[in-house]
Scaffold this motif. Structure first.
Motif, PDB file in Angstrom:
ATOM      1  N   PHE A 144       6.984  -2.722  -8.036  1.00  0.00           N
ATOM      2  CA  PHE A 144       5.676  -2.071  -8.075  1.00  0.00           C
ATOM      3  C   PHE A 144       4.543  -3.077  -7.859  1.00  0.00           C
ATOM      4  O   PHE A 144       3.552  -2.772  -7.202  1.00  0.00           O
ATOM      5  CB  PHE A 144       5.496  -1.321  -9.394  1.00  0.00           C
ATOM      6  CG  PHE A 144       6.282  -0.041  -9.464  1.00  0.00           C
ATOM      7  CD1 PHE A 144       6.062   0.975  -8.551  1.00  0.00           C
ATOM      8  CD2 PHE A 144       7.251   0.145 -10.436  1.00  0.00           C
ATOM      9  CE1 PHE A 144       6.786   2.156  -8.600  1.00  0.00           C
ATOM     10  CE2 PHE A 144       7.986   1.320 -10.498  1.00  0.00           C
ATOM     11  CZ  PHE A 144       7.749   2.330  -9.575  1.00  0.00           C
ATOM     12  N   ALA A 145       4.687  -4.284  -8.412  1.00  0.00           N
ATOM     13  CA  ALA A 145       3.677  -5.321  -8.180  1.00  0.00           C
ATOM     14  C   ALA A 145       3.610  -5.683  -6.702  1.00  0.00           C
ATOM     15  O   ALA A 145       2.532  -5.908  -6.138  1.00  0.00           O
ATOM     16  CB  ALA A 145       3.985  -6.555  -9.023  1.00  0.00           C
ATOM     17  N   SER A 170       1.906  -2.982  -4.642  1.00  0.00           N
ATOM     18  CA  SER A 170       0.467  -2.891  -4.902  1.00  0.00           C
ATOM     19  C   SER A 170      -0.366  -3.635  -3.868  1.00  0.00           C
ATOM     20  O   SER A 170      -1.565  -3.390  -3.734  1.00  0.00           O
ATOM     21  CB  SER A 170       0.152  -3.429  -6.308  1.00  0.00           C
ATOM     22  OG  SER A 170       0.285  -4.841  -6.350  1.00  0.00           O
ATOM     23  N   HIS A 171       0.260  -4.554  -3.101  1.00  0.00           N
ATOM     24  CA  HIS A 171      -0.477  -5.322  -2.093  1.00  0.00           C
ATOM     25  C   HIS A 171      -0.341  -4.741  -0.689  1.00  0.00           C
ATOM     26  O   HIS A 171      -0.993  -5.220   0.245  1.00  0.00           O
ATOM     27  CB  HIS A 171       0.024  -6.771  -2.078  1.00  0.00           C
ATOM     28  CG  HIS A 171      -0.271  -7.521  -3.327  1.00  0.00           C
ATOM     29  ND1 HIS A 171      -1.557  -7.789  -3.749  1.00  0.00           N
ATOM     30  CD2 HIS A 171       0.557  -8.051  -4.270  1.00  0.00           C
ATOM     31  CE1 HIS A 171      -1.503  -8.467  -4.883  1.00  0.00           C
ATOM     32  NE2 HIS A 171      -0.246  -8.626  -5.220  1.00  0.00           N
ATOM     33  N   GLU A 212      -1.291  -1.938   0.820  1.00  0.00           N
ATOM     34  CA  GLU A 212      -2.433  -1.314   1.486  1.00  0.00           C
ATOM     35  C   GLU A 212      -3.394  -2.361   2.049  1.00  0.00           C
ATOM     36  O   GLU A 212      -3.857  -2.242   3.195  1.00  0.00           O
ATOM     37  CB  GLU A 212      -3.158  -0.373   0.526  1.00  0.00           C
ATOM     38  CG  GLU A 212      -4.197   0.494   1.225  1.00  0.00           C
ATOM     39  CD  GLU A 212      -4.673   1.655   0.372  1.00  0.00           C
ATOM     40  OE1 GLU A 212      -5.772   2.158   0.659  1.00  0.00           O
ATOM     41  OE2 GLU A 212      -3.960   2.054  -0.568  1.00  0.00           O
ATOM     42  N   GLN A 252       2.739   6.785  -8.648  1.00  0.00           N
ATOM     43  CA  GLN A 252       3.134   5.511  -8.053  1.00  0.00           C
ATOM     44  C   GLN A 252       1.934   4.568  -7.956  1.00  0.00           C
ATOM     45  O   GLN A 252       2.067   3.366  -8.207  1.00  0.00           O
ATOM     46  CB  GLN A 252       3.747   5.716  -6.662  1.00  0.00           C
ATOM     47  CG  GLN A 252       4.234   4.404  -6.038  1.00  0.00           C
ATOM     48  CD  GLN A 252       5.097   4.608  -4.823  1.00  0.00           C
ATOM     49  OE1 GLN A 252       5.686   5.674  -4.661  1.00  0.00           O
ATOM     50  NE2 GLN A 252       5.182   3.603  -3.971  1.00  0.00           N
ATOM     51  N   LYS A 253       0.773   5.121  -7.603  1.00  0.00           N
ATOM     52  CA  LYS A 253      -0.431   4.287  -7.538  1.00  0.00           C
ATOM     53  C   LYS A 253      -0.770   3.704  -8.910  1.00  0.00           C
ATOM     54  O   LYS A 253      -1.190   2.554  -9.026  1.00  0.00           O
ATOM     55  CB  LYS A 253      -1.610   5.102  -7.020  1.00  0.00           C
ATOM     56  CG  LYS A 253      -1.505   5.477  -5.558  1.00  0.00           C
ATOM     57  CD  LYS A 253      -2.711   6.299  -5.109  1.00  0.00           C
ATOM     58  CE  LYS A 253      -2.607   6.689  -3.650  1.00  0.00           C
ATOM     59  NZ  LYS A 253      -3.765   7.511  -3.202  1.00  0.00           N
ATOM     60  N   GLU A 304       1.731   0.898  -9.641  1.00  0.00           N
ATOM     61  CA  GLU A 304       1.375  -0.271  -8.837  1.00  0.00           C
ATOM     62  C   GLU A 304       0.176  -0.992  -9.426  1.00  0.00           C
ATOM     63  O   GLU A 304       0.154  -2.225  -9.523  1.00  0.00           O
ATOM     64  CB  GLU A 304       1.077   0.154  -7.399  1.00  0.00           C
ATOM     65  CG  GLU A 304       2.301   0.602  -6.628  1.00  0.00           C
ATOM     66  CD  GLU A 304       1.931   1.230  -5.299  1.00  0.00           C
ATOM     67  OE1 GLU A 304       0.732   1.210  -4.948  1.00  0.00           O
ATOM     68  OE2 GLU A 304       2.822   1.745  -4.608  1.00  0.00           O
ATOM     69  N   GLY A 305      -0.835  -0.221  -9.828  1.00  0.00           N
ATOM     70  CA  GLY A 305      -2.019  -0.834 -10.426  1.00  0.00           C
ATOM     71  C   GLY A 305      -1.705  -1.524 -11.735  1.00  0.00           C
ATOM     72  O   GLY A 305      -2.215  -2.615 -12.017  1.00  0.00           O
ATOM     73  N   LYS A 334       0.335  -4.662 -10.914  1.00  0.00           N
ATOM     74  CA  LYS A 334      -0.538  -5.633 -10.233  1.00  0.00           C
ATOM     75  C   LYS A 334      -1.389  -6.358 -11.261  1.00  0.00           C
ATOM     76  O   LYS A 334      -1.612  -7.566 -11.176  1.00  0.00           O
ATOM     77  CB  LYS A 334      -1.423  -4.920  -9.216  1.00  0.00           C
ATOM     78  CG  LYS A 334      -2.323  -5.876  -8.441  1.00  0.00           C
ATOM     79  CD  LYS A 334      -3.155  -5.128  -7.409  1.00  0.00           C
ATOM     80  CE  LYS A 334      -4.019  -6.088  -6.597  1.00  0.00           C
ATOM     81  NZ  LYS A 334      -4.817  -5.363  -5.579  1.00  0.00           N
ATOM     82  N   LYS A 355       0.758  -8.832 -12.915  1.00  0.00           N
ATOM     83  CA  LYS A 355       1.411  -9.774 -11.990  1.00  0.00           C
ATOM     84  C   LYS A 355       1.355 -11.219 -12.461  1.00  0.00           C
ATOM     85  O   LYS A 355       2.379 -11.922 -12.381  1.00  0.00           O
ATOM     86  CB  LYS A 355       0.784  -9.642 -10.597  1.00  0.00           C
ATOM     87  CG  LYS A 355       1.418 -10.530  -9.555  1.00  0.00           C
ATOM     88  CD  LYS A 355       0.766 -10.350  -8.205  1.00  0.00           C
ATOM     89  CE  LYS A 355      -0.595 -11.001  -8.144  1.00  0.00           C
ATOM     90  NZ  LYS A 355      -1.127 -11.033  -6.764  1.00  0.00           N
TER      91      LYS A 355
END
Length: 473
Positions: A367-368, A371-372, A374, A459-460, A463-464, A467, A470
């Motif tokens: 997921f991290a 997150s990058h 996009e 999922q967003k 990811e956030g 991130k 991280k």
């Protein structure tokens, strides 16, 4: 009781945040730790104490053991200079060579023979064949030595070779190979193997041993042939497992002058792990001969290095790119400096491709990493998701630079782990690796910006969240 807890929370939080302000190096990481300390009463401070403190400033990395390790070098009459590669007509390669020499204290060597092993089964077939031919010694270093068929086969081989008079030495990471402690380790000792864990996890050194791991994979036989790359000793590479299937990875077989440099990395770590005062490099290093035509350079870094060697190598390679950059890695979770360098290269018109597995053995890292996507897609980076799980750590630049090794593209490999890569300055090996990379990309699923933007809110959110976490991964 509530009052005691409140006072303890305040005291630990004030201490931890004070330590962050005093010792912190990167604002993003410091902010993440500060919020973790506030949100997780007491537990957040304990996590910071174990995993977050900048121990480069502490006595541990200035100890006599580390000083001895850093002074551990080549015999005075080794004549290494005669194999130094010279890139007088290629300033790109010469700049990269100088960077690695300044950061890792190793120089590019000419006259090497390099074979790329693309599959775990192939790797172990070649590796066992080379060990069977050993006449003097076998030196083994892995992050993971996992119980199973491969380790049993290795043990049987070592028993036979020791009976023939061959010396066998093993060092392993005490966390990555935690199941090796106790009886399995004693079984190796009983057959005559000299085996030691690197930074064993004990209460008295928990603060330093838990967070700093030795992630290297090195095998040296008679100082004539050496292996390194991303493959651990695990049956995952030869058998399908639930969820991820059979793991893919890339390894290198090396012959020639570079063997001494890779062997030196092992010898320093063995000296550090065994604490043998009478252990000398001159007993194992020997004069090398030209074995091929490949220029190659060992890149070794760790938490006691003066510079973040692995990160500097990768950024240095990117900065030399004129046309293309190809990256394959399962844990693409780099820091801001690397991401900005990658985005700058993309905006300059360099064709950049990122190949990562769709599935992962670490959901947090997955997921991290996602997150990058996009921001990378927005600047033109091409991203491909492969269906199988690849553990490879590869970077290919233009038509003449390739890096293969143990260093992931994440903060842990950049700052906390002992890692070893091999940087190869060669068109033929670059072409071989590029063709394999492109072949896998054709079978993989390309990620488009439009489709990726339509992912679910859940999922967003994940990811956030990862991130944000991280810097702590």
């Amino acid at each position: 009781m509530k009052t005691v807890f409140t006072i303890l929370y305040i005291l630990t939080s004030v201490w931890a945040i004070g330590a962050i302000i005093y010792h912190g190096r990167r604002p993003s990481r410091s902010i993440s730790w500060a919020l973790a300390i506030i949100i997780l009463p007491i537990f957040g401070a304990i996590l910071y104490y174990l995993f977050g403190m900048n121990r480069r400033k502490f006595k541990f990395f200035n100890s006599k053991e580390f000083e001895k390790r850093n002074r551990f070098g080549y015999p005075e009459n080794s004549q290494q200079e005669k194999f130094w590669a010279h890139f007088d007509e290629d300033i790109r390669k010469e700049r990269l060579n100088r960077l690695i020499k300044a950061s890792s204290n190793t120089t590019a060597k000419s006259g090497n023979k390099v074979a790329v092993l693309q599959d775990g089964g192939e790797t172990f077939n070649v590796l066992f064949k080379a060990m069977e031919e050993a006449q003097k010694f076998i030196h083994v270093q892995y992050y993971i030595l996992e119980r199973g068929n491969l380790l049993d086969k290795m043990s049987d081989l070592f028993k036979r070779k020791i009976e023939e008079g061959v010396e066998v030495r093993i060092i392993y990471d005490s966390l990555g190979s935690y199941k090796l402690r106790g009886r399995p380790r004693k079984q190796f000792q009983d057959i005559g193997v000299k085996i030691y864990p690197i930074m064993p996890i004990r209460l008295r050194n928990l603060l330093f041993s838990l967070n700093f791991r030795n992630h290297r994979k090195i095998l040296v036989i008679d100082n004539k042939v050496a292996f390194t790359g991303g493959v651990n000793v695990s049956d995952k590479y030869i058998k399908r497992e639930n969820g991820l299937g059979k793991w893919k990875d890339v390894h290198l077989k090396l012959e020639g002058p570079i063997v001494n440099d890779l062997h030196m990395v092992f010898l320093k770590d063995y000296f550090f792990a065994s604490k043998k005062a009478d252990f000398h490099t001159s007993d194992f290093l020997s004069e090398q001969e030209m074995a091929g035509s490949v220029d190659a350079q060992v890149v070794a870094g760790g938490p006691d290095s003066n510079h973040p060697t692995i990160m500097q190598q990768y950024i240095g390679m990117m900065n030399q790119a004129k046309r293309s950059i190809c990256i394959a890695n399962p844990y693409f979770v780099p820091g801001e400096a690397f991401l900005q360098s990658l985005k700058i290269s993309a905006l300059e018109g360099v064709d950049i491709s990122l190949l990562v597995p769709k599935k992962s053995d670490s959901k947090a890292a997955k997921f991290a990493m996602f997150s990058h996507f996009e921001e990378l897609l927005n600047v033109g980076v091409k991203i491909y998701l492969r269906d199988d799980f690849s553990h490879s750590k590869i970077m290919i630049v233009d038509d003449d630079l390739v890096s293969i090794g143990s260093g992931n593209f994440d903060i842990r490999s950049f700052e906390l782990n002992y890692e070893t890569n091999v940087l190869i300055y060669n068109k033929e090996i670059n072409s071989e690796m590029t063709k394999e990379f492109q072949k896998v990309c054709k079978k993989a699923n390309p990620v488009t910006l439009e489709r990726f933007q339509n992912r679910t809110l859940w999922q967003k959110f994940l990811e956030g969240l990862f991130k944000f976490l991280k810097p702590l991964l």
